[in-house]
Design an enzyme around this catalytic site. Structure first.
Site, PDB file in Angstrom:
ATOM      1  CD  GLU A  60     -14.816 -24.834 -61.997  1.00  0.00           C
ATOM      2  OE1 GLU A  60     -14.800 -25.325 -60.836  1.00  0.00           O
ATOM      3  OE2 GLU A  60     -14.322 -23.720 -62.251  1.00  0.00           O
ATOM      4  CG  PHE A 122      -2.538 -17.494 -63.328  1.00  0.00           C
ATOM      5  CD1 PHE A 122      -2.363 -17.943 -62.025  1.00  0.00           C
ATOM      6  CD2 PHE A 122      -3.766 -16.972 -63.699  1.00  0.00           C
ATOM      7  CE1 PHE A 122      -3.398 -17.856 -61.103  1.00  0.00           C
ATOM      8  CE2 PHE A 122      -4.801 -16.882 -62.783  1.00  0.00           C
ATOM      9  CZ  PHE A 122      -4.618 -17.333 -61.488  1.00  0.00           C
ATOM     10  CD  GLN A 123      -7.097 -19.591 -63.136  1.00  0.00           C
ATOM     11  OE1 GLN A 123      -7.678 -19.168 -64.121  1.00  0.00           O
ATOM     12  NE2 GLN A 123      -7.672 -19.657 -61.944  1.00  0.00           N
ATOM     13  CE  LYS A 172      -8.502 -14.109 -72.324  1.00  0.00           C
ATOM     14  NZ  LYS A 172      -8.173 -13.467 -71.046  1.00  0.00           N
ATOM     15  CG  MET A 492     -22.554 -49.337 -49.460  1.00  0.00           C
ATOM     16  SD  MET A 492     -23.875 -50.553 -49.184  1.00  0.00           S
ATOM     17  CE  MET A 492     -25.031 -50.138 -50.489  1.00  0.00           C
TER      18      MET A 492
END
Lengths: 596, 174
Positions: A60, A122-123, A172, A492
């Site tokens: 993502e 969940f999630q 949802k 760097m």
């Protein structure tokens, strides 16, 4: 009013359909995303239409960077779709990146159904809570009647004023439920109406200062790019009309053509000697669309000590934040430049041509230092040389070229040695400094410009942070070229350890690197490795000519440092130059060691 | 940095008119904590139900440059309608409200009542061994009264932050 309601009532859709309709109405053609449980209704709706193309990323974070690359190379809003919980938290780095660099992105996140919010479902994650300081604004839609207007508002907020990322969290049950669709409202926003047209009194004050200047400089940043290509054209007109030197920030590269004789190069920590000394010695500075970032100013109390400062910015909170200025102009960079040009032409006061000619002589003296010179000797490839040849060969071949980078030395070399003649051709993570930005950003650019040459100039450490996106390149046949300057160090970090920590290279060696050629091949791409300077040009031509994605692993000098460098805590006139060049300083102060 | 260059700090009372919506207080408070600004006090309540507006009054402390930053940062939050630094923009009235519980018997009780009278605190609850006083005023006045109650039998204090409004006919419209 009744007519509106009538329309709304006749267009009842599911929440998922409302979201897609609103995206379409806002001109969206492509979204970058990754499915999951909470956004399945949206993916189901996507499946049943053809207007919006979905690009399946592998992580993502990469979806957001891809949307940033898309946005920065087109000027349009980039759109992301991720699921709840880990989908949203993975996107956070990308969102902060877009926030710091003022990139318009809309991120749709799935959420557990409204009745489960707060239950540790969940999630489930508190996405609006987590992303509040990571976005310009965010929304949690709990009422389907507000869904369409929220999406429309998100587009307005993302692209208006100083652009930035906006999250819309979508439970949802809202996506499954049915509700009315409404078009984008014509009425102005209730509370957010940023000023874009400058105040003429401040424009006149700026022009009076600039006309009277003996040692003027224009310092232009990403705000000019964000204002659209017309703003860059106006910047060129103004700078030439006023015969002033122009320097660009890292974000502003391309706003003024690098090959113009009035261009001094980039300024700041790894800016050119001439740009930084001109900033230090100027008597009037026009900052347009930049924010006096610490990479640019160096030590604040020694920053351009004898100048009158004019700051034009669309975000009033950028003005007087780090540097106190004499004239503040709030407005869109394009509108400000247009007003400056008109006012300049109307103002009769002549410029002090003799003083300005003297100023150009001083600048030419600084240019004589040749701060970006390097010596390519023997077979070991200097990283500067690799970038310079990449630039020259793409120039010769005449391709429309877009460059993205990861973060580190290679990024600074790309900024120093790759020239940009047009805006929107350069995508780099400036504010946040996100390693792993370049490959997914290049993906987004290539989606927007299928026929262009898109190159991610990378380091061997950064590229591994989003290497999984090679899979996305393969799936969509995106011919992105990954040009790795491989010095086997987080360069760097190694450079700072050399300069500040007694060359104790703690954990900065890239141990156990993959074989990039075989890695490319595993992802159905072409792999190349170049170890000899004599092979470099042919390899670059071969990379460009290959019709598919390529990883070109360029073995470069391992211990090369990036110069010039204003060490932290130092002023613009206290630059460290490359060994053998005269006029620089050495060492870092104790105060400087605290800074990043 | 030598002392003479030390920037001077001042208090500022900032009024913010915002959309009355979920999360707005978190945005404002998060802005202050995220950017390292001080909050000396913060008060919020809906002030216009029809137009769904709330008013937040924040007392903060910083240099002029920081206070200018705070205003600009607040002003660019999407649900913020208007920001005003009441301290800068002319005379204003600032008030706090406190509920103060004092427990005691006999002479202490009488003394508490006498002092409450002198401070124009109202008795809003009484038992044979306690009072709850309600008091409004400037913060210093409340501080003084609470300090006097401490030896007498101060048991509990609940205070609002500052609410403030500009003097004169000028309004603070969205």
């Amino acid at each position: 009013m009744s007519a509106t309601l009538q329309t709304a009532e006749t267009r009842t859709m599911t929440g998922a359909e409302i979201v897609l309709q609103a995206l379409k109405d806002n001109g969206v053609e492509v979204i970058f995303g990754y499915p999951g449980g909470a956004v399945l209704p949206l993916y189901d709706a996507l499946f049943q239409q053809n207007a919006i193309r979905h690009i399946l990323v592998r992580h993502e974070q990469a979806a957001v960077h891809a949307a940033e690359g898309y946005a920065r190379s087109t000027g349009k809003v980039g759109v992301v779709l991720v699921t709840s919980g880990p989908g949203a938290t993975n996107a956070v780095t990308g969102l902060v990146d877009a926030l710091m660099d003022s990139i318009p992105v809309i991120c749709l996140t799935g959420q557990v159904p409204t009745h489960l919010i707060g239950n540790d479902a969940f999630q489930e994650a508190d996405t609006t809570g987590i992303t509040r300081p990571a976005t310009k604004h965010n929304y949690l839609v709990k009422d389907i009647r507000k869904l369409a207007s929220t999406v429309h508002e998100a587009f307005y907020v993302s692209k208006s004023g100083r652009p930035g990322p906006v999250v819309i969290d979508l439970p949802k049950d809202i996506l499954i439920g049915k509700g009315p669709y409404s078009e984008a409202p014509q009425a102005p926003h209730r509370s957010y109406r940023p000023q874009t047209e400058p105040d003429m009194a401040s424009i006149r004050a700026a022009v009076r200062l600039l006309k009277g200047a003996k040692r003027p400089i224009v310092y232009a940043g990403g705000g000019v790019i964000n204002a659209g290509p017309e703003a860059s054209r106006l910047l060129g007109d103004f700078v030439r009309m006023a015969n002033m030197p122009c320097t660009n920030t890292l974000m502003g590269l391309g706003a003024f053509p690098s090959e113009d004789p009035q261009f001094l190069g980039m300024l700041g920590m790894h800016g050119t000697y001439e740009a930084n000394l001109a900033m230090h010695g100027c008597d009037v500075m026009l900052n347009i669309g930049a924010r006096f970032d610490d990479r640019v100013t160096g030590r604040l109390n020694a920053f351009s000590p004898n100048s009158k400062k004019i700051h034009a910015d669309i975000d009033p909170s950028s003005i007087n934040k780090n540097v106190k200025v004499d004239v503040a102009i709030v407005g869109d960079a394009g509108a400000v430049l247009k007003a400056l040009i008109e006012c300049w032409q109307a103002e009769e006061q002549p410029q002090d041509q003799a003083a300005i000619a003297e100023w150009w002589r001083a600048i030419d003296g600084w240019r004589g230092t040749g701060c970006l010179q390097y010596r390519q000797e023997g077979s070991i490839i200097k990283p500067q040389h690799a970038v310079k040849r990449l630039y020259e060969i793409t120039r010769e071949m005449g391709h429309e070229t877009f460059i993205t980078t990861e973060v580190g030395q290679h990024q600074m070399w790309a900024a120093q040695y790759f020239g940009f003649q047009k805006p929107n051709r350069w995508m780099t993570s400036g504010g946040l400094g996100t390693m792993g930005y370049g490959l997914p950003a290049a993906m987004g650019v290539q989606i927007a410009h299928p026929d262009a040459l898109v190159i991610d100039i990378a380091g061997e450490a950064s590229i591994l942070m989003n290497i999984q996106e090679m899979g996305t390149l393969a799936q969509y046949r995106l011919p992105v070229k990954v040009f790795i300057l491989n010095n086997e160090y987080m360069g760097m970090v190694r450079q700072w350890q050399e300069l500040l920590h007694g060359s104790r290279y703690s954990e900065s060696y890239s141990e156990a690197l993959p074989d990039f050629v075989r890695l490319a091949e595993a992802f159905h791409a072409r792999g190349m490795r170049v170890t000899e300077a004599s092979q470099l040009d042919d390899a670059i031509r071969e990379m460009i000519a290959h019709p598919g994605p390529v990883i070109a692993d360029i073995a470069v000098a391992k211990d090369e440092n990036c110069f010039p460098m204003i060490p932290s805590g130092a002023a613009h006139n206290e630059m460290i130059l490359a060994p053998g060049q005269e006029g620089g300083v050495t060492g870092v102060t104790d105060e400087g060691k605290v800074l990043v | 940095m030598p002392d003479s260059l030390e920037p001077t700090l001042r208090n500022a009372t900032i009024a913010v008119l915002v959309e009355n919506e979920a999360g707005i207080l978190a945005r404002v408070v998060g802005l202050f904590s995220g950017r390292g600004y001080n909050i000396e006090s913060l008060t919020v309540a809906p002030v216009d139900a029809d137009r769904r507006l709330s008013r937040i009054t924040i007392v903060t402390r910083g240099t002029d440059m920081v206070i200018e930053q705070i205003k600009a940062q607040l002003d660019r939050l999407v649900p913020v309608h208007k920001v005003s630094d009441l301290t800068l923009e002319g005379p204003h009235i600032a008030r706090e409200l406190a509920l103060i519980k004092v427990v005691g018997k006999g002479e202490a009780r009488m003394e508490a009542l006498r002092l409450a009278d002198a401070f124009r605190a109202r008795v809003v609850d009484a038992t044979i061994e306690s009072f709850v006083f309600e008091m409004t005023g400037a913060g210093e006045k409340l501080d003084a009264f609470i300090a006097l109650m401490r030896p007498i039998g101060l048991a509990e204090v609940s205070r609002t932050g500052v609410v403030a409004i500009a003097r004169g006919p000028g309004g603070f419209e969205a």
